[in-house]
Design a protein around this motif. Structure first.
Motif, PDB file in Angstrom:
ATOM      1  N   LYS A 110       0.839  -1.182   0.000  1.00 15.85           N
ATOM      2  CA  LYS A 110       0.000   0.000   0.000  1.00 15.85           C
ATOM      3  C   LYS A 110       0.886   1.248   0.000  1.00 15.85           C
ATOM      4  O   LYS A 110       0.626   2.204  -0.703  1.00 15.85           O
ATOM      5  CB  LYS A 110      -0.883  -0.039   1.255  1.00 15.85           C
ATOM      6  CG  LYS A 110      -1.954   1.012   1.313  1.00 15.85           C
ATOM      7  CD  LYS A 110      -2.995   0.638   2.372  1.00 15.85           C
ATOM      8  CE  LYS A 110      -3.667   1.858   2.961  1.00 15.85           C
ATOM      9  NZ  LYS A 110      -2.962   2.507   4.075  1.00 15.85           N
ATOM     10  N   ARG A 111       1.962   1.181   0.821  1.00 15.38           N
ATOM     11  CA  ARG A 111       2.838   2.340   0.918  1.00 15.38           C
ATOM     12  C   ARG A 111       3.999   2.221  -0.064  1.00 15.38           C
ATOM     13  O   ARG A 111       4.982   1.541   0.200  1.00 15.38           O
ATOM     14  CB  ARG A 111       3.350   2.502   2.347  1.00 15.38           C
ATOM     15  CG  ARG A 111       2.190   2.714   3.326  1.00 15.38           C
ATOM     16  CD  ARG A 111       2.590   3.513   4.550  1.00 15.38           C
ATOM     17  NE  ARG A 111       1.375   4.091   5.131  1.00 15.38           N
ATOM     18  CZ  ARG A 111       1.362   5.161   5.919  1.00 15.38           C
ATOM     19  NH1 ARG A 111       2.480   5.761   6.231  1.00 15.38           N
ATOM     20  NH2 ARG A 111       0.230   5.621   6.388  1.00 15.38           N
ATOM     21  N   PRO A 113       6.306   4.842  -2.788  1.00 18.69           N
ATOM     22  CA  PRO A 113       7.572   4.159  -2.571  1.00 18.69           C
ATOM     23  C   PRO A 113       7.816   3.754  -1.110  1.00 18.69           C
ATOM     24  O   PRO A 113       7.255   4.363  -0.202  1.00 18.69           O
ATOM     25  CB  PRO A 113       8.610   5.207  -3.020  1.00 18.69           C
ATOM     26  CG  PRO A 113       7.918   6.531  -2.928  1.00 18.69           C
ATOM     27  CD  PRO A 113       6.495   6.248  -3.220  1.00 18.69           C
ATOM     28  N   GLU A 114       8.633   2.709  -0.958  1.00 19.47           N
ATOM     29  CA  GLU A 114       9.115   2.372   0.373  1.00 19.47           C
ATOM     30  C   GLU A 114      10.259   3.330   0.671  1.00 19.47           C
ATOM     31  O   GLU A 114      11.283   3.300   0.000  1.00 19.47           O
ATOM     32  CB  GLU A 114       9.626   0.928   0.448  1.00 19.47           C
ATOM     33  CG  GLU A 114      10.121   0.616   1.860  1.00 19.47           C
ATOM     34  CD  GLU A 114      10.908  -0.685   2.002  1.00 19.47           C
ATOM     35  OE1 GLU A 114      10.921  -1.221   3.117  1.00 19.47           O
ATOM     36  OE2 GLU A 114      11.519  -1.145   1.031  1.00 19.47           O
ATOM     37  N   ILE A 115      10.049   4.174   1.678  1.00 15.69           N
ATOM     38  CA  ILE A 115      11.089   5.123   2.056  1.00 15.69           C
ATOM     39  C   ILE A 115      11.403   4.931   3.526  1.00 15.69           C
ATOM     40  O   ILE A 115      10.515   5.062   4.365  1.00 15.69           O
ATOM     41  CB  ILE A 115      10.646   6.581   1.810  1.00 15.69           C
ATOM     42  CG1 ILE A 115      10.374   6.802   0.307  1.00 15.69           C
ATOM     43  CG2 ILE A 115      11.706   7.564   2.295  1.00 15.69           C
ATOM     44  CD1 ILE A 115       9.872   8.189  -0.022  1.00 15.69           C
ATOM     45  N   GLY A 116      12.644   4.604   3.819  1.00 23.37           N
ATOM     46  CA  GLY A 116      13.036   4.482   5.214  1.00 23.37           C
ATOM     47  C   GLY A 116      13.954   3.300   5.464  1.00 23.37           C
ATOM     48  O   GLY A 116      14.439   2.668   4.536  1.00 23.37           O
ATOM     49  N   ASN A 118      14.894  -0.384   6.871  1.00 26.98           N
ATOM     50  CA  ASN A 118      14.255  -1.683   7.015  1.00 26.98           C
ATOM     51  C   ASN A 118      15.334  -2.752   7.228  1.00 26.98           C
ATOM     52  O   ASN A 118      16.496  -2.552   6.897  1.00 26.98           O
ATOM     53  CB  ASN A 118      13.415  -1.992   5.768  1.00 26.98           C
ATOM     54  CG  ASN A 118      12.288  -2.972   6.039  1.00 26.98           C
ATOM     55  OD1 ASN A 118      12.364  -3.760   6.977  1.00 26.98           O
ATOM     56  ND2 ASN A 118      11.255  -2.925   5.219  1.00 26.98           N
ATOM     57  N   THR A 155      11.377  -7.361   3.884  1.00 23.05           N
ATOM     58  CA  THR A 155       9.922  -7.415   3.768  1.00 23.05           C
ATOM     59  C   THR A 155       9.321  -6.029   3.991  1.00 23.05           C
ATOM     60  O   THR A 155       9.583  -5.387   5.011  1.00 23.05           O
ATOM     61  CB  THR A 155       9.330  -8.401   4.800  1.00 23.05           C
ATOM     62  OG1 THR A 155      10.000  -9.657   4.645  1.00 23.05           O
ATOM     63  CG2 THR A 155       7.841  -8.599   4.573  1.00 23.05           C
ATOM     64  N   HIS A 156       8.558  -5.566   3.001  1.00 24.74           N
ATOM     65  CA  HIS A 156       7.821  -4.307   3.128  1.00 24.74           C
ATOM     66  C   HIS A 156       6.340  -4.660   3.067  1.00 24.74           C
ATOM     67  O   HIS A 156       5.879  -5.179   2.049  1.00 24.74           O
ATOM     68  CB  HIS A 156       8.202  -3.351   2.011  1.00 24.74           C
ATOM     69  CG  HIS A 156       7.441  -2.053   2.040  1.00 24.74           C
ATOM     70  ND1 HIS A 156       7.324  -1.295   3.197  1.00 24.74           N
ATOM     71  CD2 HIS A 156       6.760  -1.371   1.083  1.00 24.74           C
ATOM     72  CE1 HIS A 156       6.602  -0.216   2.924  1.00 24.74           C
ATOM     73  NE2 HIS A 156       6.245  -0.234   1.666  1.00 24.74           N
TER      74      HIS A 156
ATOM     75  N   MET B   1       9.917  -4.817   8.170  1.00 23.34           N
ATOM     76  CA  MET B   1       9.062  -3.719   8.604  1.00 23.34           C
ATOM     77  C   MET B   1       9.896  -2.444   8.744  1.00 23.34           C
ATOM     78  O   MET B   1      10.984  -2.466   9.295  1.00 23.34           O
ATOM     79  CB  MET B   1       8.439  -4.088   9.951  1.00 23.34           C
ATOM     80  CG  MET B   1       7.434  -3.115  10.447  1.00 23.34           C
ATOM     81  SD  MET B   1       6.537  -3.770  11.874  1.00 23.34           S
ATOM     82  CE  MET B   1       7.572  -3.254  13.194  1.00 23.34           C
ATOM     83  N   LEU B   2       9.364  -1.363   8.205  1.00 26.10           N
ATOM     84  CA  LEU B   2      10.089  -0.097   8.287  1.00 26.10           C
ATOM     85  C   LEU B   2      10.186   0.380   9.732  1.00 26.10           C
ATOM     86  O   LEU B   2       9.244   0.216  10.515  1.00 26.10           O
ATOM     87  CB  LEU B   2       9.363   0.974   7.467  1.00 26.10           C
ATOM     88  CG  LEU B   2       9.495   0.896   5.951  1.00 26.10           C
ATOM     89  CD1 LEU B   2       8.542   1.876   5.287  1.00 26.10           C
ATOM     90  CD2 LEU B   2      10.924   1.185   5.516  1.00 26.10           C
ATOM     91  N   THR B   3      11.316   0.976  10.062  1.00 30.32           N
ATOM     92  CA  THR B   3      11.458   1.558  11.390  1.00 30.32           C
ATOM     93  C   THR B   3      10.847   2.960  11.371  1.00 30.32           C
ATOM     94  O   THR B   3      10.678   3.559  10.310  1.00 30.32           O
ATOM     95  CB  THR B   3      12.937   1.698  11.787  1.00 30.32           C
ATOM     96  OG1 THR B   3      13.555   2.650  10.917  1.00 30.32           O
ATOM     97  CG2 THR B   3      13.663   0.373  11.684  1.00 30.32           C
ATOM     98  N   ARG B   5      11.315   6.824  11.943  1.00 34.98           N
ATOM     99  CA  ARG B   5      12.527   7.631  11.765  1.00 34.98           C
ATOM    100  C   ARG B   5      12.546   8.889  12.625  1.00 34.98           C
ATOM    101  O   ARG B   5      11.534   9.563  12.754  1.00 34.98           O
ATOM    102  CB  ARG B   5      12.625   8.089  10.305  1.00 34.98           C
ATOM    103  CG  ARG B   5      13.109   7.060   9.346  1.00 34.98           C
ATOM    104  CD  ARG B   5      12.975   7.589   7.927  1.00 34.98           C
ATOM    105  NE  ARG B   5      11.610   7.571   7.466  1.00 34.98           N
ATOM    106  CZ  ARG B   5      11.124   8.379   6.529  1.00 34.98           C
ATOM    107  NH1 ARG B   5      11.885   9.304   5.982  1.00 34.98           N
ATOM    108  NH2 ARG B   5       9.869   8.282   6.157  1.00 34.98           N
ATOM    109  N   ASP B 195      -1.097   7.491   1.559  1.00 32.43           N
ATOM    110  CA  ASP B 195      -0.370   6.220   1.592  1.00 32.43           C
ATOM    111  C   ASP B 195       1.146   6.401   1.537  1.00 32.43           C
ATOM    112  O   ASP B 195       1.877   5.457   1.285  1.00 32.43           O
ATOM    113  CB  ASP B 195      -0.799   5.350   0.400  1.00 32.43           C
ATOM    114  CG  ASP B 195      -2.154   4.722   0.651  1.00 32.43           C
ATOM    115  OD1 ASP B 195      -2.553   4.649   1.823  1.00 32.43           O
ATOM    116  OD2 ASP B 195      -2.808   4.324  -0.320  1.00 32.43           O
ATOM    117  N   VAL B 196       1.618   7.628   1.722  1.00 31.39           N
ATOM    118  CA  VAL B 196       3.069   7.852   1.745  1.00 31.39           C
ATOM    119  C   VAL B 196       3.468   8.225   3.170  1.00 31.39           C
ATOM    120  O   VAL B 196       2.611   8.590   3.989  1.00 31.39           O
ATOM    121  CB  VAL B 196       3.487   8.968   0.752  1.00 31.39           C
ATOM    122  CG1 VAL B 196       3.065   8.625  -0.672  1.00 31.39           C
ATOM    123  CG2 VAL B 196       2.946  10.311   1.180  1.00 31.39           C
ATOM    124  N   PRO B 197       4.761   8.123   3.493  1.00 33.77           N
ATOM    125  CA  PRO B 197       5.185   8.461   4.851  1.00 33.77           C
ATOM    126  C   PRO B 197       4.872   9.909   5.221  1.00 33.77           C
ATOM    127  O   PRO B 197       4.994  10.811   4.397  1.00 33.77           O
ATOM    128  CB  PRO B 197       6.704   8.244   4.802  1.00 33.77           C
ATOM    129  CG  PRO B 197       6.936   7.288   3.681  1.00 33.77           C
ATOM    130  CD  PRO B 197       5.872   7.599   2.676  1.00 33.77           C
TER     131      PRO B 197
END
Lengths: 197, 253
Positions: A110-111, A113-116, A118, A155-156, B1-3, B5, B195-197
């Motif tokens: 759903k989210r 681009p993946e930004i951050g 991981n 995994t995102h 899973m994203l942390t 920030r 749906d974005v950060p």
């Protein structure tokens, strides 16, 4: 050791060039011509831009570059640079290098681009630098046809995709080691020490 | 899973880091490159330069500063303040920025977001939104919070993303500098709408406020400035509180 960044108009190469230059003996240069970029000891495909535009720049040297990689030229592909090592991409027209079998497709999340930051799971790319949490900024991922080339996964949401691939002396990483702080710089250094000497 | 920030923001002007003192003047607080490196070493996940230069001459020093910083910083660097055109964004990226935040120029010309995303990718386009509570909603302001617009912050955030922004930097004008905590209702409303950060900004007075921005506001990232620069807390201390709160964050080896 001559380390050449193939610049296909990707823009920001400063942090990557500096990370590579931290290895004693590494002589970092930037080359815009794909054929001339092969006159080197190590080739680096950096990571910002769009697939279609990048392969257009790569096209005149695509066969020569693929042959050089098959013959053992050490290569590190980062983000889009990793994607260029595959056959093709949903992001744009044109053929990649096809060094790895498989296509590049949009993240199934759903989210995007993946930004951050991981995690990298089951990581075994290099002996000298284990990866933990690394920085990503991407919308697509490389679906390797042969899972045995995948040396780390991330995994995102529900999408598990290759964080790193390796075959011979060619390594591709979906994350940005040059933006992954100390651990990322160590990874770049270990690549030059282990894969490239 | 994203942390989650923690983003550290530095105000820069004429190539130096500055700090406002009770709105009466600016104090030079140090060399940006040195401060950037220090915050990376302490565990900051990302750095933002907010350019508050008043003149074109001062602004020209920004690109040189970005270049010098990018050569020594190995975490993402964002630049904001005074970005008006696609060329400005290109210049920032070439200098070494990873992302560029666009505020007033996007309100004046929303197509700018699309043009930048198409040319450079959505991952480097940050829509910066300054919002102020107005009854049950939040109104968007431009020009450093001085000019009200007719835009509703939640609706505008959605439009920014539809037009190509890869992230939203959301600043509460009411809370900015107040140190009473982030505007959690605003943060939650925008986080749920896109749906974005979403990077929560404005109001951090303690580590607990940062934790609340994540747990109650649903933010993906939180921007912190004054409380770090003033030495009230540290990146490490904030991250310890986040970890105790059960949040998933990056540890520094």
């Amino acid at each position: 050791m001559r380390v050449t960044l193939f610049d296909y108009g990707a823009g920001n190469l400063h942090s990557l060039a500096k990370a590579l230059a931290t290895v004693p003996g590494a002589e970092v240069r930037v080359q815009e011509d794909p054929v001339r970029s092969l006159d080197t000891d190590v080739l680096v495909l950096p990571g910002v831009g769009a697939f279609g535009a990048a392969v257009a720049r790569l096209e005149p040297g695509r066969e020569a570059m693929r042959a050089a990689l098959e013959q053992g030229l050490p290569c590190l592909g980062i983000c889009l640079g990793m994607q260029l090592l595959f056959e093709g991409s949903d992001e744009g027209e044109g053929a990649g290098l096809g060094y790895f079998a498989g296509r590049v497709t949009r993240l199934a999340a759903k989210r995007v681009p993946e930004i951050g930051w991981n995690q990298v799971e089951d990581e075994r790319t290099l002996a000298g630098a284990r990866l933990d949490t690394v920085y990503y900024a991407h919308s697509l991922a490389c679906r390797a046809a042969d899972a045995s080339v995948v040396t780390g996964w991330t995994t995102h949401e529900a999408d598990r995709f290759p964080a790193a691939v390796r075959r011979g002396r060619v390594v591709g990483v979906q994350f940005h080691p040059e933006k992954s702080s100390t651990a990322g710089v160590r990874f770049v250094q270990a690549f030059l020490r282990e894969v490239a000497p | 899973m994203l942390t989650r920030r923690l983003v550290v923001c530095l105000d820069v002007k004429g190539g130096r880091v500055v700090k406002g003192v009770q709105f009466e003047g600016l104090r030079d607080v140090g060399d940006p490159v040195e401060l950037a490196r220090r915050y990376e070493a302490e565990g900051a996940d990302e750095l933002t330069f907010l350019d508050i230069s008043a003149s074109a001459e001062e602004r020209d020093t920004l690109w040189e500063l970005v270049r010098r910083t990018a050569e020594q910083l190995f975490i993402p660097l964002a630049v904001g303040g005074g970005v008006r055109t696609v060329d400005d964004v290109g210049r920032a990226l070439r200098a070494g920025a990873d992302k560029v935040s666009i505020n007033s120029a996007a309100v004046a010309n929303p197509a700018l977001l699309t043009a930048c995303a198409e040319r450079f990718g959505a991952q480097c386009v940050v829509a910066s939104i300054d919002a102020k509570r107005d009854g049950e909603r939040w109104r968007v302001y431009t020009h450093g919070g001085r000019k009200p617009t007719d835009l509703d912050a939640v609706v505008w955030a959605r439009e920014c993303v539809a037009r190509g922004a890869g992230e939203v930097l959301l600043t509460s004008i009411d809370r900015d500098g107040a140190r009473t905590g982030y505007d959690l209702a605003l943060t939650r409303a925008v986080s749920e709408a896109v749906d974005v950060p979403v990077i929560a900004s404005g109001g951090a007075g303690s580590a607990a406020h940062v934790r609340d921005a994540f747990q109650e506001g649903g933010a993906d990232a939180a921007l912190v400035a004054g409380i770090l620069h003033d030495g009230l807390t540290t990146v490490g201390a904030i991250k310890a509180v986040l970890r105790e709160g059960g949040l998933h964050i990056r540890s520094v080896a």
